[in-house]
Design a protein around this motif. Structure first.
Motif, PDB file in Angstrom:
ATOM      1  N   UNK A  70       3.533  -8.022  24.585  1.00 41.21           N
ATOM      2  CA  UNK A  70       2.778  -6.857  25.044  1.00 41.21           C
ATOM      3  C   UNK A  70       2.014  -7.206  26.317  1.00 41.21           C
ATOM      4  N   UNK A  71       1.983  -6.275  27.255  1.00 49.14           N
ATOM      5  CA  UNK A  71       1.280  -6.501  28.516  1.00 49.14           C
ATOM      6  C   UNK A  71       0.048  -5.591  28.566  1.00 49.14           C
ATOM      7  N   UNK A  72      -1.111  -6.207  28.813  1.00 55.29           N
ATOM      8  CA  UNK A  72      -2.378  -5.475  28.825  1.00 55.29           C
ATOM      9  C   UNK A  72      -3.033  -5.616  30.193  1.00 55.29           C
ATOM     10  N   UNK A  73      -3.421  -4.491  30.777  1.00 55.61           N
ATOM     11  CA  UNK A  73      -4.037  -4.472  32.102  1.00 55.61           C
ATOM     12  C   UNK A  73      -5.560  -4.525  31.982  1.00 55.61           C
ATOM     13  N   UNK A  74      -6.161  -5.478  32.677  1.00 49.49           N
ATOM     14  CA  UNK A  74      -7.608  -5.675  32.679  1.00 49.49           C
ATOM     15  C   UNK A  74      -8.153  -5.286  34.055  1.00 49.49           C
ATOM     16  N   UNK A  75      -9.208  -4.448  34.100  1.00 50.96           N
ATOM     17  CA  UNK A  75      -9.762  -4.059  35.401  1.00 50.96           C
ATOM     18  C   UNK A  75     -10.629  -5.162  35.995  1.00 50.96           C
ATOM     19  N   UNK A  76     -10.328  -5.555  37.219  1.00 48.99           N
ATOM     20  CA  UNK A  76     -11.174  -6.524  37.912  1.00 48.99           C
ATOM     21  C   UNK A  76     -12.471  -5.844  38.330  1.00 48.99           C
ATOM     22  N   UNK A  77     -13.528  -6.630  38.489  1.00 49.45           N
ATOM     23  CA  UNK A  77     -14.791  -6.054  38.948  1.00 49.45           C
ATOM     24  C   UNK A  77     -15.833  -5.977  37.869  1.00 49.45           C
ATOM     25  N   UNK A  78     -16.666  -4.931  37.922  1.00 49.71           N
ATOM     26  CA  UNK A  78     -17.870  -4.868  37.095  1.00 49.71           C
ATOM     27  C   UNK A  78     -17.580  -4.796  35.593  1.00 49.71           C
ATOM     28  N   UNK A  79     -16.414  -4.276  35.200  1.00 49.04           N
ATOM     29  CA  UNK A  79     -16.108  -4.152  33.778  1.00 49.04           C
ATOM     30  C   UNK A  79     -15.362  -5.354  33.211  1.00 49.04           C
ATOM     31  N   UNK A  80     -14.877  -6.227  34.072  1.00 47.21           N
ATOM     32  CA  UNK A  80     -13.959  -7.275  33.639  1.00 47.21           C
ATOM     33  C   UNK A  80     -14.522  -8.139  32.505  1.00 47.21           C
ATOM     34  N   UNK A  81     -15.723  -8.647  32.677  1.00 45.44           N
ATOM     35  CA  UNK A  81     -16.299  -9.556  31.675  1.00 45.44           C
ATOM     36  C   UNK A  81     -16.479  -8.857  30.331  1.00 45.44           C
ATOM     37  N   UNK A  82     -16.981  -7.630  30.354  1.00 49.34           N
ATOM     38  CA  UNK A  82     -17.211  -6.914  29.096  1.00 49.34           C
ATOM     39  C   UNK A  82     -15.901  -6.550  28.413  1.00 49.34           C
ATOM     40  N   UNK A  83     -14.909  -6.220  29.211  1.00 42.43           N
ATOM     41  CA  UNK A  83     -13.590  -5.915  28.646  1.00 42.43           C
ATOM     42  C   UNK A  83     -13.000  -7.151  27.971  1.00 42.43           C
ATOM     43  N   UNK A  84     -13.086  -8.288  28.634  1.00 44.33           N
ATOM     44  CA  UNK A  84     -12.580  -9.525  28.030  1.00 44.33           C
ATOM     45  C   UNK A  84     -13.348  -9.883  26.766  1.00 44.33           C
ATOM     46  N   UNK A  85     -14.643  -9.604  26.752  1.00 42.97           N
ATOM     47  CA  UNK A  85     -15.445  -9.872  25.549  1.00 42.97           C
ATOM     48  C   UNK A  85     -14.959  -9.041  24.364  1.00 42.97           C
ATOM     49  N   UNK A  86     -14.557  -7.800  24.625  1.00 44.72           N
ATOM     50  CA  UNK A  86     -14.034  -6.947  23.559  1.00 44.72           C
ATOM     51  C   UNK A  86     -12.759  -7.554  22.978  1.00 44.72           C
ATOM     52  N   UNK A  87     -11.832  -7.928  23.852  1.00 45.53           N
ATOM     53  CA  UNK A  87     -10.570  -8.494  23.358  1.00 45.53           C
ATOM     54  C   UNK A  87     -10.802  -9.844  22.679  1.00 45.53           C
ATOM     55  N   UNK A  88     -11.760 -10.615  23.198  1.00 42.33           N
ATOM     56  CA  UNK A  88     -12.095 -11.899  22.570  1.00 42.33           C
ATOM     57  C   UNK A  88     -12.645 -11.661  21.167  1.00 42.33           C
ATOM     58  N   UNK A  89     -13.546 -10.674  21.059  1.00 44.87           N
ATOM     59  CA  UNK A  89     -14.116 -10.344  19.750  1.00 44.87           C
ATOM     60  C   UNK A  89     -13.056  -9.799  18.796  1.00 44.87           C
ATOM     61  N   UNK A  90     -12.001  -9.224  19.356  1.00 44.45           N
ATOM     62  CA  UNK A  90     -10.910  -8.697  18.533  1.00 44.45           C
ATOM     63  C   UNK A  90      -9.945  -9.786  18.098  1.00 44.45           C
ATOM     64  N   UNK A  91     -10.223 -11.045  18.516  1.00 41.80           N
ATOM     65  CA  UNK A  91      -9.413 -12.167  18.080  1.00 41.80           C
ATOM     66  C   UNK A  91      -8.253 -12.522  18.992  1.00 41.80           C
TER      67      UNK A  91
END
Length: 209
Positions: free
Chosen positions: A1-22
């Motif tokens: 599966x390919x997941x697109x992550x937005x660079x910039x102000x949301x990047x860190x918080x978005x990665x934290x969500x996926x990290x928290x999701x395991x």
């Protein structure tokens, strides 16, 4: 599966969500390499400009991603939006200088949304697309008004501008392509469930509110 992550102000918080999701997400060291594609197990993470996330998902180059509602609306993205996030919320506002003339010309990074806003109110005005500091157009009287995102409102206050009307409430969303939702439903349902659970846990962490 390919997941697109937005660079910039949301990047860190978005990665934290996926990290928290395991999920095994790229590390800070990985990101410092300037690479834009990372393979971790069954997931391929791609890092793109926030405005491009809906485009990649809409056209099937990414199966899922996280994008702000502003970009989803501007690109008329028809992907599913199963999860809405609490972080990164802001407002899209109609803004003008004090004593500005009637609305005749709008500067904005969102010409499609601006046109829809005008049409919904039966208004006529020229739209001037800009890519940089939109508020400057009102300060220098390039246009009578601007439509832009407002988070803290600090930029509006510094330039002594006036917020006149709410155009839209904006929040980040998990978006999922319609084709992959139909062809790989089990994987997509698992992704949605894990992200939803992680988002709920982050939102309800003590001290966040």
């Amino acid at each position: 599966m390919r997941i697109a992550i937005p660079k910039g102000r949301l990047q860190e918080k978005v990665l934290n969500v996926f990290r928290a999701a395991g999920y095994d997400v790229p590390t800070e060291a990985d990101l410092r390499t300037r690479k834009l594609v990372f393979k971790r197990g069954e997931i391929e993470w791609i890092f793109v400009k926030d405005c491009d996330v809906p485009v990649y998902v809409e056209h099937g180059a990414a199966d899922a991603g996280i994008a702000g509602l502003d970009q989803i609306l501007e690109h008329e993205c028809t992907a599913y939006q199963p999860v809405e996030f609490d972080f990164g919320r802001c407002r899209m506002m109609l803004i003008a200088a004090p004593g500005a003339p009637p609305l005749t010309k709008i500067a904005t990074k969102y010409p499609r949304i601006a046109r829809q806003y005008l049409d919904s109110r039966g208004l006529r005005a020229d739209i001037v697309p800009l890519g940089g500091s939109v508020e400057l157009a009102a300060v220098l009287e390039l246009t009578s008004h601007v439509i832009d995102l407002v988070e803290s409102g600090e930029t509006v206050r510094v330039h002594k501008l006036v917020m006149q009307e709410l155009v839209a409430e904006i929040s980040p969303r998990l978006i999922v392509g319609k084709t992959v939702y139909r062809t790989r439903p089990r994987e997509i349902r698992e992704l949605i469930a894990r992200v939803e659970e992680a988002n709920y846990g982050i939102e309800n962490t003590p001290g966040r509110r």
